[in-house]
Design a protein around this motif. Structure first.
Motif, PDB file in Angstrom:
ATOM      1  N   LEU A  74       0.844  -1.192   0.000  1.00  0.00           N
ATOM      2  CA  LEU A  74       0.000   0.000   0.000  1.00  0.00           C
ATOM      3  C   LEU A  74       0.876   1.238   0.000  1.00  0.00           C
ATOM      4  O   LEU A  74       2.011   1.217   0.497  1.00  0.00           O
ATOM      5  CB  LEU A  74      -0.882   0.053   1.254  1.00  0.00           C
ATOM      6  N   GLU A  75       0.333   2.314  -0.497  1.00  0.00           N
ATOM      7  CA  GLU A  75       1.001   3.599  -0.391  1.00  0.00           C
ATOM      8  C   GLU A  75       1.063   3.982   1.091  1.00  0.00           C
ATOM      9  O   GLU A  75       0.200   3.608   1.867  1.00  0.00           O
ATOM     10  CB  GLU A  75       0.229   4.663  -1.181  1.00  0.00           C
ATOM     11  N   ALA A  76       2.096   4.744   1.442  1.00  0.00           N
ATOM     12  CA  ALA A  76       2.295   5.125   2.843  1.00  0.00           C
ATOM     13  C   ALA A  76       1.060   5.817   3.419  1.00  0.00           C
ATOM     14  O   ALA A  76       0.708   5.603   4.585  1.00  0.00           O
ATOM     15  CB  ALA A  76       3.521   6.029   2.969  1.00  0.00           C
ATOM     16  N   GLU A  77       0.381   6.626   2.600  1.00  0.00           N
ATOM     17  CA  GLU A  77      -0.809   7.346   3.076  1.00  0.00           C
ATOM     18  C   GLU A  77      -1.930   6.380   3.469  1.00  0.00           C
ATOM     19  O   GLU A  77      -2.660   6.622   4.436  1.00  0.00           O
ATOM     20  CB  GLU A  77      -1.304   8.312   1.997  1.00  0.00           C
ATOM     21  N   PHE A  78      -2.068   5.285   2.727  1.00  0.00           N
ATOM     22  CA  PHE A  78      -3.106   4.301   3.062  1.00  0.00           C
ATOM     23  C   PHE A  78      -2.724   3.515   4.308  1.00  0.00           C
ATOM     24  O   PHE A  78      -3.590   3.182   5.127  1.00  0.00           O
ATOM     25  CB  PHE A  78      -3.377   3.370   1.881  1.00  0.00           C
ATOM     26  N   ILE A  79      -1.451   3.222   4.475  1.00  0.00           N
ATOM     27  CA  ILE A  79      -1.016   2.543   5.700  1.00  0.00           C
ATOM     28  C   ILE A  79      -1.278   3.441   6.909  1.00  0.00           C
ATOM     29  O   ILE A  79      -1.787   2.977   7.930  1.00  0.00           O
ATOM     30  CB  ILE A  79       0.469   2.134   5.613  1.00  0.00           C
ATOM     31  N   ASP A  80      -0.989   4.723   6.771  1.00  0.00           N
ATOM     32  CA  ASP A  80      -1.279   5.669   7.854  1.00  0.00           C
ATOM     33  C   ASP A  80      -2.777   5.710   8.156  1.00  0.00           C
ATOM     34  O   ASP A  80      -3.190   5.725   9.319  1.00  0.00           O
ATOM     35  CB  ASP A  80      -0.788   7.071   7.502  1.00  0.00           C
ATOM     36  N   GLY A  81      -3.593   5.731   7.108  1.00  0.00           N
ATOM     37  CA  GLY A  81      -5.049   5.737   7.282  1.00  0.00           C
ATOM     38  C   GLY A  81      -5.538   4.481   7.966  1.00  0.00           C
ATOM     39  O   GLY A  81      -6.401   4.523   8.857  1.00  0.00           O
ATOM     40  N   LEU A  82      -4.985   3.345   7.577  1.00  0.00           N
ATOM     41  CA  LEU A  82      -5.358   2.068   8.181  1.00  0.00           C
ATOM     42  C   LEU A  82      -5.015   2.062   9.670  1.00  0.00           C
ATOM     43  O   LEU A  82      -5.831   1.660  10.506  1.00  0.00           O
ATOM     44  CB  LEU A  82      -4.628   0.932   7.452  1.00  0.00           C
ATOM     45  N   LYS A  83      -3.830   2.548   9.997  1.00  0.00           N
ATOM     46  CA  LYS A  83      -3.419   2.613  11.405  1.00  0.00           C
ATOM     47  C   LYS A  83      -4.330   3.539  12.206  1.00  0.00           C
ATOM     48  O   LYS A  83      -4.721   3.224  13.331  1.00  0.00           O
ATOM     49  CB  LYS A  83      -1.973   3.090  11.502  1.00  0.00           C
ATOM     50  N   LYS A  84      -4.703   4.666  11.615  1.00  0.00           N
ATOM     51  CA  LYS A  84      -5.567   5.625  12.309  1.00  0.00           C
ATOM     52  C   LYS A  84      -6.945   5.032  12.568  1.00  0.00           C
ATOM     53  O   LYS A  84      -7.497   5.163  13.662  1.00  0.00           O
ATOM     54  CB  LYS A  84      -5.689   6.905  11.489  1.00  0.00           C
ATOM     55  N   ILE A 144      -8.684  -2.857   0.981  1.00  0.00           N
ATOM     56  CA  ILE A 144      -8.291  -1.945   2.058  1.00  0.00           C
ATOM     57  C   ILE A 144      -8.413  -0.502   1.602  1.00  0.00           C
ATOM     58  O   ILE A 144      -8.930   0.349   2.329  1.00  0.00           O
ATOM     59  CB  ILE A 144      -6.867  -2.263   2.550  1.00  0.00           C
ATOM     60  N   ARG A 145      -7.970  -0.206   0.382  1.00  0.00           N
ATOM     61  CA  ARG A 145      -8.084   1.156  -0.141  1.00  0.00           C
ATOM     62  C   ARG A 145      -9.549   1.596  -0.198  1.00  0.00           C
ATOM     63  O   ARG A 145      -9.892   2.711   0.201  1.00  0.00           O
ATOM     64  CB  ARG A 145      -7.461   1.251  -1.527  1.00  0.00           C
ATOM     65  N   VAL A 146     -10.410   0.723  -0.684  1.00  0.00           N
ATOM     66  CA  VAL A 146     -11.840   1.050  -0.775  1.00  0.00           C
ATOM     67  C   VAL A 146     -12.426   1.237   0.621  1.00  0.00           C
ATOM     68  O   VAL A 146     -13.214   2.153   0.854  1.00  0.00           O
ATOM     69  CB  VAL A 146     -12.605  -0.038  -1.569  1.00  0.00           C
ATOM     70  N   TYR A 147     -12.042   0.402   1.568  1.00  0.00           N
ATOM     71  CA  TYR A 147     -12.525   0.522   2.942  1.00  0.00           C
ATOM     72  C   TYR A 147     -12.147   1.886   3.518  1.00  0.00           C
ATOM     73  O   TYR A 147     -12.977   2.564   4.139  1.00  0.00           O
ATOM     74  CB  TYR A 147     -11.935  -0.607   3.796  1.00  0.00           C
ATOM     75  N   ILE A 148     -10.902   2.291   3.315  1.00  0.00           N
ATOM     76  CA  ILE A 148     -10.442   3.583   3.825  1.00  0.00           C
ATOM     77  C   ILE A 148     -11.191   4.721   3.155  1.00  0.00           C
ATOM     78  O   ILE A 148     -11.620   5.677   3.814  1.00  0.00           O
ATOM     79  CB  ILE A 148      -8.914   3.722   3.652  1.00  0.00           C
ATOM     80  N   LEU A 149     -11.385   4.624   1.855  1.00  0.00           N
ATOM     81  CA  LEU A 149     -12.140   5.667   1.131  1.00  0.00           C
ATOM     82  C   LEU A 149     -13.564   5.781   1.671  1.00  0.00           C
ATOM     83  O   LEU A 149     -14.035   6.877   1.964  1.00  0.00           O
ATOM     84  CB  LEU A 149     -12.164   5.342  -0.371  1.00  0.00           C
ATOM     85  N   LYS A 150     -14.236   4.656   1.851  1.00  0.00           N
ATOM     86  CA  LYS A 150     -15.609   4.680   2.368  1.00  0.00           C
ATOM     87  C   LYS A 150     -15.639   5.250   3.789  1.00  0.00           C
ATOM     88  O   LYS A 150     -16.557   5.981   4.145  1.00  0.00           O
ATOM     89  CB  LYS A 150     -16.219   3.277   2.328  1.00  0.00           C
ATOM     90  N   HIS A 151     -14.650   4.900   4.588  1.00  0.00           N
ATOM     91  CA  HIS A 151     -14.565   5.421   5.955  1.00  0.00           C
ATOM     92  C   HIS A 151     -14.477   6.948   5.928  1.00  0.00           C
ATOM     93  O   HIS A 151     -15.177   7.634   6.677  1.00  0.00           O
ATOM     94  CB  HIS A 151     -13.366   4.820   6.675  1.00  0.00           C
ATOM     95  N   LEU A 152     -13.617   7.474   5.059  1.00  0.00           N
ATOM     96  CA  LEU A 152     -13.465   8.923   4.947  1.00  0.00           C
ATOM     97  C   LEU A 152     -14.727   9.582   4.405  1.00  0.00           C
ATOM     98  O   LEU A 152     -15.105  10.660   4.859  1.00  0.00           O
ATOM     99  CB  LEU A 152     -12.260   9.249   4.058  1.00  0.00           C
ATOM    100  N   GLN A 153     -15.391   8.943   3.455  1.00  0.00           N
ATOM    101  CA  GLN A 153     -16.634   9.492   2.901  1.00  0.00           C
ATOM    102  C   GLN A 153     -17.717   9.584   3.964  1.00  0.00           C
ATOM    103  O   GLN A 153     -18.512  10.524   3.969  1.00  0.00           O
ATOM    104  CB  GLN A 153     -17.112   8.646   1.727  1.00  0.00           C
ATOM    105  N   GLN A 154     -17.747   8.616   4.864  1.00  0.00           N
ATOM    106  CA  GLN A 154     -18.753   8.639   5.930  1.00  0.00           C
ATOM    107  C   GLN A 154     -18.505   9.775   6.921  1.00  0.00           C
ATOM    108  O   GLN A 154     -19.424  10.259   7.568  1.00  0.00           O
ATOM    109  CB  GLN A 154     -18.760   7.302   6.681  1.00  0.00           C
TER     110      GLN A 154
END
Length: 69
Positions: free
Chosen positions: A18-28, A57-67
């Protein structure tokens, strides 16, 4: 891209790229939910609609942010 080693469901070890930004998002997200990265990835894996775990995982993070918007 960075690689992250995870254990899914306490028994299946794998690595995801994953890109570092997605790993950071996953950790958060894991921290917000008082979960470990492994627990969150296990949850995402159990509900994924995409064949590729990294994509799921990328889609999960995107949906989380959209919510949150």
């Amino acid at each position: 891209m960075k690689k992250l080693s995870v254990i899914i469901a306490g028994r299946h070890q794998t690595s995801i790229s994953l890109e570092a930004e997605f790993i950071d998002g996953l950790k958060k997200i894991a921290q917000e939910n008082n979960m470990t990265i492994n627990q969150l990835v296990t949850e995402i894996d159990s509900k994924r609609e995409h064949e590729n775990l990294s994509s799921a995982i990328r889609v999960y993070i995107l949906k989380h942010l959209q919510q949150q918007i």
